[in-house]
Motif scaffolding. Structure first.
Motif, PDB file in Angstrom:
ATOM      1  N   ARG A 198       1.942   9.029  -3.727  1.00  0.00           N
ATOM      2  CA  ARG A 198       2.361   9.136  -2.326  1.00  0.00           C
ATOM      3  C   ARG A 198       1.332   9.811  -1.415  1.00  0.00           C
ATOM      4  N   ASP A 199       0.697  10.851  -1.893  1.00  0.00           N
ATOM      5  CA  ASP A 199      -0.251  11.592  -1.064  1.00  0.00           C
ATOM      6  C   ASP A 199      -1.703  11.209  -1.319  1.00  0.00           C
ATOM      7  N   GLU A 200      -1.923  10.197  -2.118  1.00  0.00           N
ATOM      8  CA  GLU A 200      -3.285   9.758  -2.426  1.00  0.00           C
ATOM      9  C   GLU A 200      -3.774   8.773  -1.361  1.00  0.00           C
ATOM     10  N   GLN A 201      -5.098   8.605  -1.276  1.00  0.00           N
ATOM     11  CA  GLN A 201      -5.640   7.668  -0.296  1.00  0.00           C
ATOM     12  C   GLN A 201      -5.461   6.214  -0.715  1.00  0.00           C
ATOM     13  N   TRP A 202      -5.290   5.970  -2.013  1.00  0.00           N
ATOM     14  CA  TRP A 202      -5.081   4.616  -2.516  1.00  0.00           C
ATOM     15  C   TRP A 202      -3.775   4.551  -3.296  1.00  0.00           C
ATOM     16  N   GLY A 252      -8.431   7.821   5.721  1.00  0.00           N
ATOM     17  CA  GLY A 252      -9.227   8.799   4.994  1.00  0.00           C
ATOM     18  C   GLY A 252     -10.632   8.300   4.774  1.00  0.00           C
ATOM     19  N   THR A 253     -11.384   9.064   4.030  1.00  0.00           N
ATOM     20  CA  THR A 253     -12.797   8.745   3.859  1.00  0.00           C
ATOM     21  C   THR A 253     -13.103   7.959   2.585  1.00  0.00           C
ATOM     22  N   ALA A 254     -12.264   8.057   1.563  1.00  0.00           N
ATOM     23  CA  ALA A 254     -12.555   7.393   0.286  1.00  0.00           C
ATOM     24  C   ALA A 254     -12.235   5.903   0.396  1.00  0.00           C
ATOM     25  N   THR A 255     -13.250   5.102   0.708  1.00  0.00           N
ATOM     26  CA  THR A 255     -13.017   3.666   0.838  1.00  0.00           C
ATOM     27  C   THR A 255     -13.180   2.918  -0.483  1.00  0.00           C
ATOM     28  N   ASP A 256     -13.594   3.607  -1.537  1.00  0.00           N
ATOM     29  CA  ASP A 256     -13.789   2.987  -2.854  1.00  0.00           C
ATOM     30  C   ASP A 256     -12.697   3.416  -3.822  1.00  0.00           C
ATOM     31  N   VAL A 257     -12.309   2.476  -4.688  1.00  0.00           N
ATOM     32  CA  VAL A 257     -11.351   2.797  -5.743  1.00  0.00           C
ATOM     33  C   VAL A 257     -11.667   1.930  -6.960  1.00  0.00           C
ATOM     34  N   ARG A 258     -11.398   2.486  -8.130  1.00  0.00           N
ATOM     35  CA  ARG A 258     -11.520   1.764  -9.403  1.00  0.00           C
ATOM     36  C   ARG A 258     -10.121   1.610  -9.977  1.00  0.00           C
ATOM     37  N   VAL A 259      -9.700   0.364 -10.168  1.00  0.00           N
ATOM     38  CA  VAL A 259      -8.355   0.065 -10.638  1.00  0.00           C
ATOM     39  C   VAL A 259      -8.440  -0.475 -12.060  1.00  0.00           C
ATOM     40  N   ALA A 314     -12.826  -0.855   0.549  1.00  0.00           N
ATOM     41  CA  ALA A 314     -12.156  -1.288   1.772  1.00  0.00           C
ATOM     42  C   ALA A 314     -13.172  -1.490   2.879  1.00  0.00           C
ATOM     43  N   ALA A 315     -12.850  -2.365   3.820  1.00  0.00           N
ATOM     44  CA  ALA A 315     -13.757  -2.674   4.922  1.00  0.00           C
ATOM     45  C   ALA A 315     -13.928  -1.502   5.885  1.00  0.00           C
ATOM     46  N   ASN A 316     -12.932  -0.608   5.926  1.00  0.00           N
ATOM     47  CA  ASN A 316     -13.025   0.565   6.790  1.00  0.00           C
ATOM     48  C   ASN A 316     -12.143   1.670   6.222  1.00  0.00           C
ATOM     49  N   ALA A 317     -12.184   2.836   6.835  1.00  0.00           N
ATOM     50  CA  ALA A 317     -11.476   4.005   6.297  1.00  0.00           C
ATOM     51  C   ALA A 317     -10.084   4.197   6.899  1.00  0.00           C
ATOM     52  N   SER A 318      -9.580   3.220   7.629  1.00  0.00           N
ATOM     53  CA  SER A 318      -8.251   3.360   8.233  1.00  0.00           C
ATOM     54  C   SER A 318      -7.192   2.673   7.367  1.00  0.00           C
TER      55      SER A 318
END
Length: 162
Positions: A78-82, A102-109, A147-151
Motif C-alpha cells: 500500500r505505501d510502496e511506489q510500485w 515518486g522518484t523510483a521509476t524502475d522496478v524488478r518484478v 515507467a515513462a515518468n515519476a507520476s
C-alpha cells in the motif's frame, strides 16, 4: 458482504492527466470493473480511454474466471511506489503494474512461473500511452520495468511464453 466491498468502483476523472485516468481504470482490469461518474462531462480522449478499458476487461473475463492470482511484489504494498497484481494460467500471465507518485521509476518484478522461457510482452492497456521500458530476463525470472515518468501511472501487460 456488501457489493461495494467486493468490486472496484472508479470515478472517471474529468480533470488531471490521461495517465491518472489510466491508473484509475487499470484498477478494475483484472477484477470486476464498475464505472461511476459523469460520462457526459468527459473529453473525447477520456471517453476513448474508458471504452478501451471496458473492451480490455471484457476480453479478459474468460481468462479471469480461471486464472490464479499472485502478488509478485508482495501483498502489503500500500505505501510502496510500485504495486503489482498478476493472474496466470497455462498459456499467459496478465500483470497490472501501478506506479505511485515518486522518484523510483524502475522496478524488478519476479515471475518464477516463467523462469527459463522466452516471453513476449504486450501492453494491453492503455495502448496509446507513453512507452515504458520493459525487458524480460528468462534466467533471472525477472521483468525489468521503467515507467515513462515519476507520476501516477499504470499498465496492464500480457506475458506470453514463446
Amino acid at each position: 458482504m456488501p457489493i461495494q466491498h467486493t468490486v472496484v468502483f472508479r470515478l472517471r476523472h474529468q480533470s488531471g492527466s490521461r495517465e491518472k485516468t489510466a491508473f484509475t481504470l487499470a484498477n478494475g482490469a483484472l477484477g470486476r470493473l464498475h464505472l461511476s461518474g459523469f460520462p457526459h462531462l468527459l473529453s473525447t480522449d477520456r471517453k476513448a480511454l474508458v471504452s478501451e478499458a471496458v473492451r480490455v476487461h471484457k476480453d479478459l473475463r474468460p481468462f479471469i474466471r480461471t486464472a490464479t492470482p499472485s502478488w509478485p511484489l508482495g501483498l502489503a504494498q500500500r505505501d510502496e511506489q510500485w504495486q503489482a497484481l498478476a493472474l496466470r494460467d497455462r498459456t499467459q500471465t496478465v500483470l497490472t503494474l501501478w506506479h505511485q507518485d515518486g522518484t523510483a521509476t524502475d522496478v524488478r518484478v519476479s515471475l518464477p512461473s516463467l523462469r527459463g522461457r522466452d516471453v513476449h510482452v504486450e501492453v494491453l492497456f492503455p495502448a496509446g500511452a507513453p512507452a515504458w521500458g520493459i525487458a524480460w530476463s528468462s534466467e533471472d525470472e525477472v521483468l525489468e520495468v521503467t515507467a515513462a515518468n515519476a507520476s501516477l501511472t499504470a499498465r496492464v501487460l500480457r506475458l506470453t511464453p514463446q
